[in-house]
Design a protein around this motif. Structure first.
Motif, PDB file in Angstrom:
ATOM      1  N   GLY A   1      10.486  -1.240  10.281  1.00  8.69           N
ATOM      2  CA  GLY A   1      11.134  -0.548  10.951  1.00  8.69           C
ATOM      3  C   GLY A   1      12.173   0.571  10.173  1.00  8.69           C
ATOM      4  O   GLY A   1      13.051   1.169  10.767  1.00  8.69           O
ATOM      5  N   VAL A   2      12.755  -0.059   9.066  1.00  3.43           N
ATOM      6  CA  VAL A   2      13.724   0.199   8.593  1.00  3.43           C
ATOM      7  C   VAL A   2      13.326   2.311   7.370  1.00  3.43           C
ATOM      8  O   VAL A   2      11.682   2.111   7.451  1.00  3.43           O
ATOM      9  CB  VAL A   2      14.036  -0.091   6.949  1.00  3.43           C
TER      10      VAL A   2
ATOM     11  N   VAL B   1       9.373   7.196   6.496  1.00  2.41           N
ATOM     12  CA  VAL B   1       8.569   5.344   6.502  1.00  2.41           C
ATOM     13  C   VAL B   1       7.276   5.804   5.521  1.00  2.41           C
ATOM     14  O   VAL B   1       6.797   6.531   5.423  1.00  2.41           O
ATOM     15  CB  VAL B   1       7.763   4.966   7.608  1.00  2.41           C
ATOM     16  N   GLY B   2       6.893   4.910   5.054  1.00  7.00           N
ATOM     17  CA  GLY B   2       5.896   4.323   3.863  1.00  7.00           C
ATOM     18  C   GLY B   2       4.124   5.265   4.831  1.00  7.00           C
ATOM     19  O   GLY B   2       3.868   5.676   5.787  1.00  7.00           O
TER      20      GLY B   2
ATOM     21  N   ASN C   1       2.119   3.996   7.457  1.00  6.65           N
ATOM     22  CA  ASN C   1       3.132   3.326   7.877  1.00  6.65           C
ATOM     23  C   ASN C   1       2.957   3.161   8.960  1.00  6.65           C
ATOM     24  O   ASN C   1       3.793   3.339  10.110  1.00  6.65           O
ATOM     25  CB  ASN C   1       4.281   2.933   6.911  1.00  6.65           C
TER      26      ASN C   1
ATOM     27  N   MET D   1       7.926   0.799  14.933  1.00 11.01           N
ATOM     28  CA  MET D   1       9.198  -0.090  15.025  1.00 11.01           C
ATOM     29  C   MET D   1      10.120   0.713  14.812  1.00 11.01           C
ATOM     30  O   MET D   1      11.010  -0.122  15.391  1.00 11.01           O
ATOM     31  CB  MET D   1       9.045  -1.206  13.612  1.00 11.01           C
ATOM     32  N   ALA D   2      10.609   1.588  13.898  1.00 11.39           N
ATOM     33  CA  ALA D   2      11.978   2.551  13.995  1.00 11.39           C
ATOM     34  C   ALA D   2      12.282   2.513  14.988  1.00 11.39           C
ATOM     35  O   ALA D   2      13.304   2.889  15.425  1.00 11.39           O
ATOM     36  CB  ALA D   2      11.135   3.222  12.716  1.00 11.39           C
TER      37      ALA D   2
ATOM     38  N   MET E   1      10.843   2.696   1.042  1.00 16.43           N
ATOM     39  CA  MET E   1       9.950   2.949   1.456  1.00 16.43           C
ATOM     40  C   MET E   1       8.828   2.277   1.545  1.00 16.43           C
ATOM     41  O   MET E   1       8.366   1.518   2.842  1.00 16.43           O
ATOM     42  CB  MET E   1       8.810   4.176   1.061  1.00 16.43           C
TER      43      MET E   1
ATOM     44  N   TYR F   1       0.608  -9.224   9.632  1.00 18.51           N
ATOM     45  CA  TYR F   1      -0.358  -8.511   8.885  1.00 18.51           C
ATOM     46  C   TYR F   1      -1.932  -8.502   8.481  1.00 18.51           C
ATOM     47  O   TYR F   1      -1.789  -9.530   7.472  1.00 18.51           O
ATOM     48  CB  TYR F   1       0.669  -7.451   7.818  1.00 18.51           C
TER      49      TYR F   1
ATOM     50  N   TYR G   1       0.928  -1.259   0.119  1.00 18.73           N
ATOM     51  CA  TYR G   1      -0.272   0.311  -0.006  1.00 18.73           C
ATOM     52  C   TYR G   1       0.853   1.265   0.201  1.00 18.73           C
ATOM     53  O   TYR G   1       1.886   1.276  -0.028  1.00 18.73           O
ATOM     54  CB  TYR G   1      -0.888  -0.141   1.265  1.00 18.73           C
TER      55      TYR G   1
ATOM     56  N   ARG H   1      -3.912  -3.922  11.330  1.00 18.56           N
ATOM     57  CA  ARG H   1      -4.807  -4.169   9.924  1.00 18.56           C
ATOM     58  C   ARG H   1      -6.466  -4.976  10.379  1.00 18.56           C
ATOM     59  O   ARG H   1      -6.165  -5.427   9.371  1.00 18.56           O
ATOM     60  CB  ARG H   1      -4.009  -3.849   8.995  1.00 18.56           C
TER      61      ARG H   1
ATOM     62  N   PHE I   1       2.282   1.732  11.564  1.00 22.34           N
ATOM     63  CA  PHE I   1       2.979  -0.152  12.209  1.00 22.34           C
ATOM     64  C   PHE I   1       4.711   1.034  11.923  1.00 22.34           C
ATOM     65  O   PHE I   1       5.689   0.137  12.980  1.00 22.34           O
ATOM     66  CB  PHE I   1       2.778  -1.142  11.759  1.00 22.34           C
ATOM     67  N   GLY I   2       5.043   1.069  11.175  1.00 23.59           N
ATOM     68  CA  GLY I   2       6.810   0.850  10.787  1.00 23.59           C
ATOM     69  C   GLY I   2       7.663   2.061  11.443  1.00 23.59           C
ATOM     70  O   GLY I   2       8.380   1.884  12.005  1.00 23.59           O
TER      71      GLY I   2
END
Lengths: 255, 255, 255, 255, 255, 255, 255, 255
Positions: free
Chosen positions: G231-232, H235-236, H239, H245-246, G225, H55, F211, H83, H241-242
């Motif tokens: 977490g990147v 991050v995206g 996102n 995590m970061a 991305m 996910y 997404y 999600r 979640f990301g």
């Protein structure tokens, strides 16, 4: 085309002072001069109260000189040549000397704004603010247009949002502006911040400053269009000329 | 933040009427109310002379009602809710009835502009012009914002450039406008044509009208940004609200 | 491949005048010459009534000369080399001199159109109209192609929509055209305006003129594709050659 | 605007038969009817020889009916409603019945072309060719426009280039066409192949058929613009209407 | 990493012939040489049966020479340097002379493919076909890779689809190919046409040939990805090297 | 078109057994059946050794049934319907029952692959590997195509590179594959990793899984095209069918 | 702005040691020096613990020298000039010599990082890893920033995923890192692989390395991305400076 | 894979306690469980100190339940499902009840984050700040991840830059944060402003909030990547979640 002109011509036709065929020709040819390579719109100055402007790139120095000569001969308002290169500046300077007109040159030799016959000084408070030092040339073009029209803008440079506190000392100036031009590349965030503070028209100019994800100004353009600050408007990438013109449109009748 | 407020607070501190710690808290909290889900900026109305506005999508009807209640309670200027859905309209209507405020609703039930406590009528000549009938909802949003602020715009619909002669009867209106909003989808060419005629600020609104190569408004957006008419400025796709706000910024002091 | 050729060959086979294996070879090799680096389609000229054309960039002067020699030797119609550089022009000039063919060169030395053996003059009324002076080179290429085919187009330059009244004097010319080519960069709005006036085929050419949001012609391309004027068609960015060819396709049988 | 009209009016003014002020009003209002929500351009039909067309989406059935009524009342040529939904078709059908006009409906109920008062049958040889069965609806819209104008196009379906030999049986038809419309989605390669064969105007329509890398028609659009076949022109994505109109422009005077 | 290597090492550990710590180090370092600026993967050649390849751009001539020296010293298969400039070619030539290895250079001095120690000649029938003469350099790179691996491809140039009949003489060659590489810029339609004819793997290479709407190869890339011909696969823009490698992957075991 | 067919026909003409006119008709019509809405290419199966395939979306169940009936009647190889919906499956099932053909259905009811008359089982080692569980439907389509042609692929699911060690247990399988299909969305990195390991053809399928920045598969597509692993080729987004076909092309003669 | 500063000033005002008007001026001007062309933010170093940095491009050598002089004079932390050209390096070297400050220069003469007054050495384990040798300059910029702040990063070059086993020998280093910077162009897959292994912050830098479908770094940017490794985080294209700064932000308090 | 595990296994082999073949199998299978539809990476939790995450979209409720069951059975750390839709939540709730594990659900029923077995509370000061109320769901997802790992973030909502003074009261909080997540749609300018203030890691999350020129998050993404504030990472789109995590990656060892 000015309606009163149309009515004058029609009245002359009605009075028999003008043949219908001549009237048709008159209506068509009236508002410009045809130099072959260019059609000069003498009425725009009257119609819109904006300076006669010549965009330099792609025109031969001789062509630029011819257009400027025509503009000086047939009008009375300011004349501006944008993004002129050295040869074009020289050609225009010769025209100016022949006609006894003073001229001012702003910017680099390879891309300068040349102003002839600037308008009388106006009182309006205009602010031009840049995010970084690299946005300078765009600001210079904008300022040259404003000078041509008689404005004396306050220029604030290097006020990017990464050091938002640098703006604090300028708050009074921004809050007091009748029109504000915000010039920024990279992510263009300064437009949103100023848009949330300044009361009058805020015109944002995205610049091609930045690299990579700045996408040569497209990122700033999109960001300014999507700005969360209501009523901010945007002109094209690096279009300092257009921003100056937008100020002229907004403040034209306030002088 | 209004500088005079800062000075008042600092003067009180100097006079011993205010503790430094309290002053710091005051400085921080003064210009908005915190409803938890939203922070209302009561000073923007004063600072920028623009209406208090609530963007409907994504907010619960109850949240919209709370924000409107707060805005009616603490200010005196117009309040506008944009892109409100039916449930939000109902919620706002209830608030209006409780407080004895009249409200007007413009647009579809699924996306309407609700105006409360509109400003007194102003004299400024504003023109809103659309390229096609499908641009109507964007024009409606723009007009609602203008009405909220007291403007009575002339609305010209369906004047797309494919029938350029349809504009001739409107030339006087456009030439006489103090501000013009041009709303067009597809290729957005109307902005360039009007930009070459109208004397004052011209604010272009690209719309998502059109299909295929219109790219949901991106084509019109790019075309308007690249317009050959000097000084035309652009707001975001379908952003009738922003265009109205830009008019308010430009004409605010002329009423 | 011309059907009559196929039938001729099959008839010869039926008559025993041609071996099946030879017929197969003939069918395959007939319609072109193989120069190793290029395959020349001699039949296209017959099949489509269009000039033999050589696209200059990326070809060695010697290769261009060989192709032109072959085209002059085996055909009778016009030959055109587009976007030729100085060395290529020199090489073609030598070919022309050796074969006693006249040639004409249009455009800059670094990118010119070279025409040999132009067709007899035709009567069709073709109009080529540009938005700005910077669109000139694209118009030149288009005109060279038209000249090669015998057309004598009327060229109207610098008729951008920002001064829409400049078009009024040309209305008769546009209304009378059998085919119109509209060449414009920036936002390309001229195509929509002319598309609403001109009665015959209107072929729009987006140019890479403009900067920033003009996106090197993509903005004009999209705007022209999304044009609100019905039946306007578009060729590639800066493709003056293609526009000329489209006129030839449209008017070919009308001469 | 027809020049002869202008001259007639000016002559009447010269003869004293018309007051200048009335003439000005006449000039401005003459060429269209104002329905409030739409301005109908009655002169376009005369000026450009194209049908009166109404684009359905976004218009209320009542609005469509009003426009069609006006068009039937004031003109004599064909009328077409494109992308009409069921309610709009019903509304137009009622208008047709009241006025004793026949109508034909092509396409799906959710997006049909409705034709009223089609022109007399013409002899011109027009070919409409699609790459796949899924391009059918776009072809249907194109054919409906052509039928309205009196053309009886030959329709070749499912001739995609992956089976290039399927075209062989149609070579005579394509070689004989006076105008060819090529409709293709995915990579749009059919336009290049037909462009290399067909002699007359070739109008390419990219469609949104395909998925993923077809990018909803953008890939076909770009491919057709970049086509290696000279003189192929392109209209917008899925724009069968525009392609039909382009044929009318090209062949209008050949009937 | 080859599984048998892992098992060998583990077996040695089990036999006490190797210390666990040494085994860990061995496992990690085995499959490459570390030159500091580059890590050479000696096993890829064994693992994948592909040539050792060095991409020239951005590497100092000395670095290229070091890598080639290492590759010649430790392997036995072909070595190829792609997009080498003149200085790099000179450096590699010196290495070749010192080691008594022959080398061949294909392409321009500024971007050539250098092949050392080519494989023995294979019988497989590979066809490389280009749409235009300008696609030549990409074809050259592809052919150099194929030569390095022992293939002797048939190269068909200038077979663009605008003259589809030019392909007829080559039908037997294409129908007989065990693998086909199609190289085309502009709209890339040739890939779809060949994909509908050729029986084996068809690898399409979009090139940056073309201008304007060709978008430097992106149009051809998208068109090839969206191709209506089933089973056609695509490599990156101008990536003749990748296409050659894909052929090696497909035919590797057939020689 | 098979050359031997052409020669046969020409030989018959030479022998007087066939009239030239009839031969011309025969040549044109031979290789397909015309169902009106679709042209079926019976020769592709022979020419390319690939299954007869019907793409479901946009076709009426009745149309799908007709095409399948025609394919079963006139050929002997496998038939596959892709992305079939429930009504289409039902229609095809009826055809199968009438003709006594077994059929298998893979995938969701709303988008399934239906296989009839699959080929005899082949020995080739094909691996299909997905990055995540969400890539499953694309893998299913690919596997159905492979099954139709007789392949029994090993399917490895959920081997995304974020847990690169999960691949270790599969190294032998990948190293031993004769062809590998890599299916991945998001950033598509798995294609590069597998491309560095697998020896034979590696066909990458970008999926629309992911997404935001995954841009509905465009990110994976670009990443796979730009892959640092040499010789990896790519098919369109979500095109499991195309990937299967590419495997058939690569391994067709190895069975 | 440091809160304690604000409180100090308010306290001074409360104590009568400072006039309110002076306090307002102080608050506004305190945190930067105004050099006319640039505003230096002396507090950022204190506020954020990051080096004073000067971005070279677009600044005159004299301007760079002035800013560096000011930074050395008023601060005590490291100073870094990024993307400095030769003239700027010379100007800074002169400043350094005058002030007796040592400086180090990393990178090419046309784009180097200059570090003055580096911080004391820190113990944190930072790893910088590149996919290919061409990513070197971006890594160099990142390393220079890290050195300025006292970090001694381990640099692993040429670890692209096409040879995934080359990473095995580095697993311990990566698993042990407190922060990892991954620098990759082309498809940027290395970020996902490292992101699945490294435990601490992983900062990915897309580079403009690669050609064609790499889209000058946009492909790698999007791929990073959309990475499947949780977490990147990502910085801008080629932004080695930003990546270094992100490490400083992450590890700042751990030294 | 943890190096110590490898050494343990190799030591066992050396000791004769483990057969080489068994060791190879062990090495390959050790770090995950294979559920057929998914491979669970039990070691990632140990290796990277991050929660086990599932996910939701595209997985059957039963599949989600199986994965959660496996994760609860074999690990001891937090488990999070992102999600998740209503059916998945119900399925997970059943698993939780069976195993006596508590669970918390955050967000809408159609897209919620479910946390099981959250980690012990940590002291680190994390701030999550959103530009508008519509960014709430993304913030909720981020906060759920942080809660799972034991963090108690301070959440500041509706702090968009159009009312920059609304941030003043939060300056202390931002200046004191050990990590800051900035969540913003539209033009994403908040990231630049916070990036200029906050001292520790600043992780920016572009959201798809906004319309038109916001391009569903792409504008904010680009703006954040191009941010003028050094060391901000991105991050995206959407996102949350990301981003969480970061933060875990950055602060993992500071608890």
């Amino acid at each position: 085309m000015d309606t009163s002109d149309v009515e004058t011509i029609l009245t002359q036709v009605a009075a028999g002072d003008l043949e219908p065929a001549d009237a048709a020709r008159l209506l068509a040819r009236l508002p410009f001069s045809d130099l072959g390579h260019a059609r000069i719109d003498h009425h725009r100055s009257l119609r819109q109260g904006m300076p006669e402007a010549v965009y330099g790139p792609g025109k031969a120095p001789r062509e630029v000189a011819e257009i400027v000569t025509e503009l000086l001969a047939s009008g009375t308002g300011p004349v501006i040549v944008t993004r002129a290169d050295e040869a074009q500046i020289t050609a225009v300077r010769a025209v100016a000397e022949r006609s006894g007109t003073e001229l001012s040159v702003t910017g680099h030799e390879s891309s300068a704004a040349v102003v002839l016959r600037p308008a009388a000084v106006l009182e309006a408070r205009v602010v031009v603010i840049t995010a970084g030092t690299a946005d300078g040339p765009v600001a210079d073009e904008c300022v040259a247009v404003l000078h041509a029209m008689g404005y004396q803008p306050t220029v604030l440079r290097d006020r990017g949002v990464a050091g938002i506190h640098r703006l604090i000392g300028d708050l009074d100036i921004v809050l007091d502006a009748e029109a504000t031009v915000v010039i920024a590349g990279m992510e263009g965030a300064l437009a949103s911040v100023i848009g949330g503070i300044a009361p009058g028209p805020v015109i944002a100019v995205p610049t091609s400053v930045g690299y990579g994800a700045a996408l040569e100004g497209v990122t700033a353009l999109l960001a300014m269009m999507a700005s969360c600050a209501a009523g901010v408007t945007v002109v094209g990438i690096d279009n300092g000329f257009g921003a100056g013109m937008a100020v002229v449109r907004a403040l034209g009748s306030r002088s």
